[in-house]
Design an enzyme around this catalytic site. Structure first.
Site, PDB file in Angstrom:
ATOM      1  N   LYS A 152       0.828  -1.200   0.000  1.00 58.32           N
ATOM      2  CA  LYS A 152       0.000   0.000   0.000  1.00 58.32           C
ATOM      3  C   LYS A 152       0.859   1.245   0.000  1.00 58.32           C
ATOM      4  O   LYS A 152       2.064   1.187   0.184  1.00 58.32           O
ATOM      5  CB  LYS A 152      -0.897  -0.018   1.227  1.00 58.32           C
ATOM      6  CG  LYS A 152      -1.783  -1.247   1.296  1.00 58.32           C
ATOM      7  CD  LYS A 152      -2.665  -1.154   2.493  1.00 58.32           C
ATOM      8  CE  LYS A 152      -3.172  -2.518   2.882  1.00 58.32           C
ATOM      9  NZ  LYS A 152      -3.831  -2.433   4.188  1.00 58.32           N
ATOM     10  N   GLU A 161       3.034   9.380   0.437  1.00 59.74           N
ATOM     11  CA  GLU A 161       2.492  10.743   0.510  1.00 59.74           C
ATOM     12  C   GLU A 161       1.377  10.933   1.521  1.00 59.74           C
ATOM     13  O   GLU A 161       1.096  12.058   1.922  1.00 59.74           O
ATOM     14  CB  GLU A 161       2.069  11.241  -0.875  1.00 59.74           C
ATOM     15  CG  GLU A 161       1.038  10.394  -1.595  1.00 59.74           C
ATOM     16  CD  GLU A 161       0.627  11.024  -2.943  1.00 59.74           C
ATOM     17  OE1 GLU A 161       0.520  12.241  -3.007  1.00 59.74           O
ATOM     18  OE2 GLU A 161       0.428  10.267  -3.912  1.00 59.74           O
TER      19      GLU A 161
END
Lengths: 335, 793
Positions: free
Chosen positions: B733, B737
Site C-alpha cells: 500500500k 504521501e
C-alpha cells in the site's frame, strides 16, 4: 546568472584597491566573500562596472593592541571569527553574532567587513524583475515603493540585516576606514545613515580596513539573540545585542548598550533605556521594565512578512532574556 | 516456500553510488553539440488582454535562431485532466489574454543566455489590463472579474463565477443525521500556499533529429510527458522519445505538460538544433505550479459517545488560472474525508475556483493534509466537548478491516484501529495529554501532544493506467529488467530489483534495470498515483515469474523431472525431490536456445489496479471505484511552544502505518521521515507569500523549508497486514504521501494541548499562536515573571 558584462581586477593591497575605486569614480564594487554582492548583481539591485576582488589580500589574524583593544581585519572570514579561540574568549558576543550568520558555507567565505557593508533587504527588492515588479522602485533609482506605496518619494524602508553590526555597536567598537585622505576612525554606530537608499556613511571610494573593539570593562556581561523562523540559513526577524557592565559592587549598573538590528534602516539603540539603567542597582523587575521600555523605544519596520505588532512582542521578550543573560554574566554566574 | 531473501530487506539503493559520487546524469548534465539556450517570455500582469505581440526585433537580433508565440503552435490544448466533462483547457502559450503573472507568452532560442535574455527584452507586448481576482470566495461572486466562464454544468444551476469544476456527492440524509445527533459543531479551516521544494529545477533538453524528437526532461512519468508533447505538437507517439535521466525530486510538481517543455521541443523542430530550457528558481516560485490552498468547512454531528452520525463538508479550492489538478483535488478531498471513519450520512461539495494565480499541481498528499487537519482538529474539539479522550473517539469511528466503503471499495486487511492502538500505546498519549493545560506551570515552554489519523489510496485509474515489465535473461544467468517506472528518489529501481531478485532467486547485483525510456521500455503509470510498488512491482513480479516458469520448463525437459518438483535457488533450477539434481541458469539458457528454437527466455508481466473496473471514478459525482488499496495511519506529534513568543516546534513524531508489506523497510522509513519533515514545514515555516498574484519570496532564503537541524525525532512502526509470497500477487500500500496528513493534524492538536490555542489556519506561525494566547489569557504572556530567573535576582 549575472547577465551583463563587467570588468574584474584583483589588487594586492587595499591602497591599490582604493586607487581602482577612485579611477572608476565609485562605479566599482569590492568583492570580498561575495555572498551579498553577487546575489544583488544577479537580481540587478547592484550593477557595478567593475569588481575589485580583495581575494589576493590575506587578513591579519585578530590581535590585542597595546591599550587592550582588539583589532580585527575587515577581511576576516566569519568562520574564522566564530572559530577563533582568542575571539571567543575575549569578545564572545562577536563570535556568537558571526556564528548565527547564514550557514557554514556562507561563513566560510563571507567577511566581517562585507557583513557590515551588506545592502538593505526587502522581499520586493531581492528578486529578479523580469516580469514581477518591473517598474523600478526608489532603491533601484525608480519612483515607487512596492511594500509601502504611501511612502514619500525617495523613502525606502528596506531593512539592514547585519547580524554582527548590533554586536559591534553594543561592544562600542570603532571601524578604521581607508580613503583618499588616509585612514579615519569612527564609532561603528555612526556608520549608519538611517537612509536605506544609501545605508552607510561610506564614500564609494572608501574601504573598511579593520574593526577595533575597545577593552572590555570589568563587570561586563552580554546577551545576544537572533530571532528567526528556522534557526539557520536565514536573515533575522530581529537581532538583539545587549551589553551591561557593573560597578565594583557587582550590582550597580555602570553602563549599558541595548541594540536591535534587522528591523530598520540601520541598527537601533535604546538610548533612553540605556541611560535609565546607569546607576541603578539591577534586579529582575528593573531589567523587565527596561526590556519593556527599550521595546517601546524601538519602532520596527514590518518586513519579510512579519508585522510590526509581532516584531514588537518578539523584541520585548528577547530583550528581557538577553538583559537577564547579560546581567547573569556580568554578575559572574556564567563563569 | 522458502524464506524471503530480498523482499522485506533494507537493501541499499541501486542509484545510491551514482548519486553520491556525482556520476548520476540529470537532465542538465546531458550535453549535445550545437546546443541553443531557450528562454520564455512571461506575463508581468495577473490578468490582461494581449493587444499585440511584436517579435520582429528579437528575431532580427544576431544569435537568435527562433522565436515562437502561440501563432507558431498548432493551437492544440492540453490539461492535467482530459475527460469529456473536463476537456483540455490550456494552450501551450497564451492566446488572447494572460491570466496569471508569469504566464508564458513567447519563447526564444539563441546561441547563449546573454543573447536569449536580450531577445526577450526586444519582444514588445501591448496589454490592456483587466481586473484580477485572487481570493476564491471573491472569485465566486457573480460580479467578480471573469477569468474563464464557469463550467457549463454548474453555471446552469448555480450563480457563481469562475467555477472550473465541482464535485458533489453524499449518502444518507445529513439533515436527519444532524437532527439525531447529540452534539453538532461547524468549523472552518484554511491553508496557505506551499510549494514542492524539489531541488532540481525544471530542465528540458529537446533535440529534433531525423524526424524524431528526443527529450530529456525532469519528470515524474515519461509516458505522460510523451503523450502530452506528442499531442500538442501533433506528432505520433512513435516520433517522440523521452529519455531516462535521474530526477532530483518532484513531490507532485513535475507531472503534466509544462509550457517550457513544449517550447524547447518546438524551438528544436524549427532550428534543427538541440534546445535547452532551464527554469530559474525564481521562475519556479513565481510562475510554475504550487500546491492548492483549500478552505474546508466541516459540520459534524455526533452521539454522546462520539459516534459520528453526519458530516457535511464544503471545500473551496483556490485553483489558479487554469483547471490544472484543481478539479482532482476537490474530488480527492471527498475520498480523504470518508476513508478513515464511518459516516452514515455525508454531504460533500467541493468547488474548484479559478483565480489569477499560477496553475496548480498535485503536491505530496494532494489535498489530504488540509482535509485531515480540518477533520482531526474538529474531532479533538468534539471529544473535549463530550469529555471523551482523543483515542476513544477515533477508535469509536475508525473503519474496521474488511469493511465495505459506501463507494463500493473495500478496506480489505487495512487496520486503522490497530494503528490507533499502537500509536496510543507507543506514545503514551493518554497519560501525557492535557498535562500542559493543568495549572500551575512554570517557565515559558509548554509541551503538548496530539494525534491525527489518515488514509490514502494506493493506485487509481489514471492514464496510462497500467504498467508492463519485461525481464530478459542473459546467457550468464543474470537478468535485465525493462520498466517504464521512474525513480524520482523514492527508490523504485531498488524495489523492482528486489522483487525480480526474489522471484528469480538471483542476486541484487545480477539484476540490471533499464528504465523510464519511452522507446525501449514498456509503458508505466509513472511515479504519481501512489501505486508504483503495487502496480509496477506486481508487473515485475509477474515478468520475473514468467521467466522463471520458462527456466523451469526447459530444466524440466533437460532433467527429466516434473515441473511441480522443480524450484529455483542461487541462480539454478533444482529438483526438490533430489536437491543434488540441478542446472545453473546459464546451462538452462543454453539449453533453451538449443532446444526451444532459439528462445532467449524473456518474461513479460503487466499489472493494473482494479483490473475489472473499466475506468476511473467520476470526478463530478465520485461514482465508481476509487482504489483497491487503502493505507491507514495514525500519527502522534509532541511539540514545544514558547508561550511568551509563540514560537513552536515539533520535538517528537510517531508514525504508525499500515503499508501492507514493506518491500524495503529502510526506504519506507525514509518516506516516513521525509513526510514528517515536509509536514513540519507545512505546520510551522513554509508559505509562498503573494500579493495580487505576485510572489514576494521566490527563493529558498525567504521561503523557509526546514533544514536538517529542525528535524524532530521521528519514530515509526509498521502494522503489517499483508504478506509477500513468491509467485503470488501481493498487496503493498501507499506509504509515500499520505503520511504528511495525520502528523499535520497531530501538530495542530499538540499545539492546542500545549497552550489551549486552537488554530484554524496553517502555518502555525509565532504570530498566530501568540495572538491566540493573548486572547485566552491576556496577562499570561506579558505579566508573569519567568520562574527560571536566577536566585540572585
Amino acid at each position: 546568472m549575472i547577465l551583463y558584462d563587467f570588468d574584474y581586477e584583483r589588487p594586492n593591497t587595499l591602497q591599490e584597491a582604493t586607487a581602482l575605486l577612485r579611477q572608476t569614480e565609485g562605479k566599482a564594487r569590492l568583492l570580498a566573500g561575495g555572498t551579498d554582492l553577487l546575489p544583488n548583481m544577479r537580481v540587478q539591485v547592484l550593477k557595478p562596472t567593475m569588481l575589485i576582488s580583495l581575494g589576493a589580500i590575506t587578513p591579519r589574524p585578530p590581535q590585542a593592541e597595546l591599550d587592550g583593544s582588539i583589532r580585527i581585519d575587515a577581511l576576516t572570514r566569519l568562520a574564522d571569527l566564530e572559530n577563533s579561540e582568542f575571539v571567543r574568549r575575549e569578545i564572545p558576543m562577536l563570535a556568537e553574532s558571526a556564528h548565527v550568520v547564514g550557514g557554514n558555507q556562507i561563513r566560510q567565505v563571507a567577511t566581517l567587513g562585507g557583513n557590515l557593508c551588506q545592502e538593505t533587504r526587502c522581499l520586493y527588492l531581492n528578486q529578479e524583475h523580469d516580469y514581477q515588479f518591473t517598474a523600478p522602485c526608489y532603491k533601484r533609482n525608480g519612483d515607487c515603493c512596492y511594500p509601502f506605496p504611501g511612502n514619500k518619494p525617495g523613502t525606502c524602508w528596506s531593512v539592514y540585516m547585519s547580524d554582527t553590526a548590533p554586536a559591534l555597536i553594543a561592544l562600542s567598537a570603532n571601524v578604521d576606514i581607508i580613503g583618499e585622505a588616509g585612514v579615519r576612525t569612527v564609532p561603528a554606530e555612526t556608520l549608519f545613515t538611517g537612509n536605506s537608499l544609501e545605508p552607510l556613511w561610506l564614500a564609494r571610494t572608501e574601504i573598511i580596513s579593520s574593526v577595533v573593539v575597545p577593552p572590555i570593562p570589568t563587570g561586563f556581561g552580554w546577551g545576544y539573540h537572533k530571532s528567526t523562523i528556522r534557526g539557520g540559513l536565514e536573515f533575522a526577524m530581529a537581532n538583539i545585542a545587549v551589553a551591561l557592565w557593573l560597578e565594583n559592587d557587582r550590582k550597580t549598573c555602570a553602563g549599558a548598550r541595548i541594540v536591535v538590528g534587522a528591523v530598520s534602516e540601520g541598527p537601533l539603540r535604546a538610548l533612553a533605556t540605556e541611560k535609565s539603567l546607569v546607576g541603578q542597582v539591577l534586579n529582575a523587575d528593573l531589567l523587565w521594565k527596561a526590556a519593556d521600555d527599550a521595546s517601546n523605544e524601538i519602532n520596527p519596520l514590518p518586513h519579510h512578512g512579519f508585522t510590526r505588532n509581532y516584531l514588537n512582542e518578539n523584541i520585548r521578550v528577547y530583550l528581557r532574556r538577553t538583559l537577564i543573560t547579560a546581567f547573569e554574566r556580568a554578575y559572574g554566574m556564567d563563569a | 516456500m522458502s524464506e524471503l531473501k530480498f523482499v522485506g530487506k533494507s537493501f541499499k539503493r541501486k542509484d545510491g553510488p551514482d548519486k553520491v559520487t556525482g556520476r548520476a546524469l540529470y537532465s542538465e548534465d546531458v550535453k549535445l553539440p550545437g546546443i541553443l539556450i531557450g528562454r520564455v517570455l512571461r506575463s508581468p500582469h495577473p490578468h490582461a488582454r494581449i493587444v499585440s505581440i511584436d517579435t520582429s526585433r528579437a528575431k532580427a537580433l544576431p544569435g537568435v535562431k527562433a522565436v515562437i508565440t502561440v501563432e507558431d503552435t498548432k493551437g492544440i490544448k492540453h490539461g492535467f485532466v482530459e475527460t469529456p466533462r473536463y476537456p483540455a483547457d490550456q494552450e501551450v502559450l497564451a492566446r488572447g489574454k494572460v491570466v496569471h503573472v508569469g504566464e508564458e507568452l513567447a519563447a526564444v532560442a539563441a546561441v547563449d543566455s546573454f543573447t536569449a535574455q536580450q531577445a526577450l527584452e526586444l519582444i514588445n507586448v501591448e496589454y490592456e489590463i483587466l481586473p484580477g481576482v485572487f481570493d476564491p470566495e471573491k472569485a465566486m461572486d457573480p460580479e467578480a472579474p471573469k477569468i474563464h466562464p464557469s463550467h457549463p454544468k454548474i453555471a446552469d444551476k448555480e450563480p457563481f463565477s469562475n467555477i472550473g469544476g465541482k464535485t458533489e456527492c453524499g449518502w444518507g440524509d445529513v439533515e436527519k443525521g444532524f437532527a439525531e445527533s447529540d452534539y453538532v459543531r461547524e468549523d472552518r479551516y484554511e491553508s496557505q500556499l506551499r510549494t514542492h521544494g524539489y531541488l532540481e529545477p525544471h530542465v528540458t533538453l529537446a533535440h529534433w533529429e531525423s524526424d524524431k524528437l528526443n527529450i530529456w526532461t525532469s519528470s515524474m512519468g515519461t509516458f505522460v510527458k510523451r503523450a502530452k508533447l506528442a499531442k500538442t505538437l501533433d506528432l505520433p507517439y512513435s516520433s517522440v522519445r523521452i529519455h531516462k535521466t535521474y530526477v532530483g525530486g518532484t513531490f507532485g510538481g513535475k507531472i503534466d505538460l509544462y509550457s517550457h517543455e513544449y517550447c524547447a521541443a518546438r524551438l528544436s523542430i524549427l532550428t534543427g538544433r538541440p534546445v535547452r530550457i532551464v527554469a530559474s528558481r525564481e521562475e519556479i516560485f513565481s510562475a510554475y505550479r504550487h500546491s492548492q490552498p483549500l478552505i474546508v468547512e466541516v459540520k459534524t454531528g455526533v452521539k454522546n459517545d462520539g459516534t459520528i452520525v453526519a458530516q457535511q463538508l464544503r471545500v473551496i479550492n483556490n485553483a489558479g488560472a487554469y483547471r490544472g489538478s484543481g478539479v482532482v483535488v476537490v474530488f480527492l478531498a471527498w475520498g480523504f474525508t470518508m476513508a478513515p471513519y464511518r459516516c452514515p450520512n455525508l454531504k460533500y461539495e467541493g468547488y474548484s475556483v479559478y483565480t489569477n494565480y499560477t496553475v496548480r499541481a498535485p503536491q505530496r498528499g494532494h489535498g489530504c493534509p488540509k482535509v485531515r487537519f480540518a477533520i482531526e482538529s474538529q474531532l479533538d474539539m468534539i471529544a473535549e466537548a463530550l469529555g471523551i479522550d482523543p483515542i476513544t473517539i477515533r477508535l469509536r469511528n475508525a473503519r474496521q478491516p474488511s469493511e465495505d466503503l459506501p463507494n463500493g471499495d473495500n478496506v480489505h486487511n487495512g487496520n486503522l484501529p490497530e494503528c490507533i492502538r499502537v500509536a496510543a500505546e507507543k506514545s503514551d498519549l493518554l497519560k501525557k495529554y492535557g498535562e500542559a493545560r493543568k495549572s500551575p506551570q512554570t517557565g515559558h515552554i509548554r509541551r503538548g501532544i496530539g494525534i491525527g489519523v489518515s488514509a490514502y489510496f494506493g493506485g487509481s485509474l489514471i492514464y496510462p493506467n497500467s504498467s508492463g515489465v519485461m525481464v530478459k535473461m542473459n546467457d550468464d544467468g543474470s537478468a535485465i529488467v525493462l520498466t517504464g517506472a521512474i525513480d524520482v528518489g523514492q527508490g523504485a529501481e531498488t524495489v523492482i530489483c528486489q522483487i525480480v531478485a526474489e522471484e528469480l532467486a538471483i542476486g541484487m547485483e545480477d539484476v540490471k534495470i533499464i528504465s523510464s525510456d519511452t522507446d525501449t521500455t514498456p509503458q508505466d503509470i509513472g511515479a504519481w498515483v501512489s501505486g508504483m510498488t503495487y502496480i509496477t512491482g506486481n508487473a515485475a513480479r509477474q515478468a520475473a515469474g514468467n521467466a522463471r516458469a520458462k527456466l523451469i520448463q526447459v530444466a524440466s525437459e533437460q532433467m527429466n523431472a516434473p515441473v511441480e518438483d522443480l524450484w529455483v535457488e542461487d541462480k539454478a533450477v533444482f529438483n526438490r525431490q533430489n536437491p543434488q539434481q540441478r542446472m545453473t541458469y546459464d546451462q538452462v539458457f543454453a539449453a533453451s536456445v538449443a532446444t526451444h528454437r532459439g528462445d532467449t527466455i524473456i518474461g513479460e508481466g503487466f499489472w493494473r489496479t482494479m483490473r475489472d473496473v473499466p475506468t476511473h471514478p467520476s470526478l463530478a459525482t465520485t461514482k465508481g471505484r476509487w482504489t483497491e488499496n487503502y493505507a491507514f495511519s495514525a500519527q502522534v506529534a509532541e511539540v514545544e511552544v514558547d508561550i511568551e513568543t509563540g514560537e513552536a516546534k515539533l520535538v517528537k513524531a510517531l508514525t504508525v502505518h499500515d503499508c501492507g508489506f514493506p518491500v524495503n523497510p529502510a526506504l519506507v522509513k525514509g518516506q516516513v521521515d521525509g513526510q514528517v519533515s515536509m509536514a513540519m514545514g507545512h505546520a510551522f515555516m513554509e508559505e509562498v507569500i503573494t500579493r495580487n498574484g505576485y510572489t514576494l519570496n521566490p527563493n529558498w532564503l525567504d521561503y523557509r523549508m526546514p533544514t536538517i537541524h529542525n528535524m524532530a525525532a521521528s519514530e515509526d512502526a509498521d502494522v503489517i497486514t499483508e504478506e509477500y509470497r513468491v509467485g503470488e500477487p501481493y498487496r503493498t500500500k501507499e506509504v509515500g504521501e499520505g503520511l504528511v496528513s495525520g502528523i499535520l493534524a497531530a501538530m495542530a492538536n499538540a499545539v492546542y494541548d500545549a497552550t489551549g490555542v486552537r488554530l484554524y489556519t496553517t502555518p502555525f506561525s509565532p504570530e498566530r499562536i501568540l495572538s491566540g494566547l493573548k486572547k485566552l489569557e491576556p496577562s499570561k504572556t506579558t505579566g508573569v515573571r519567568d520562574q527560571q530567573s536566577p536566585e540572585v535576582l
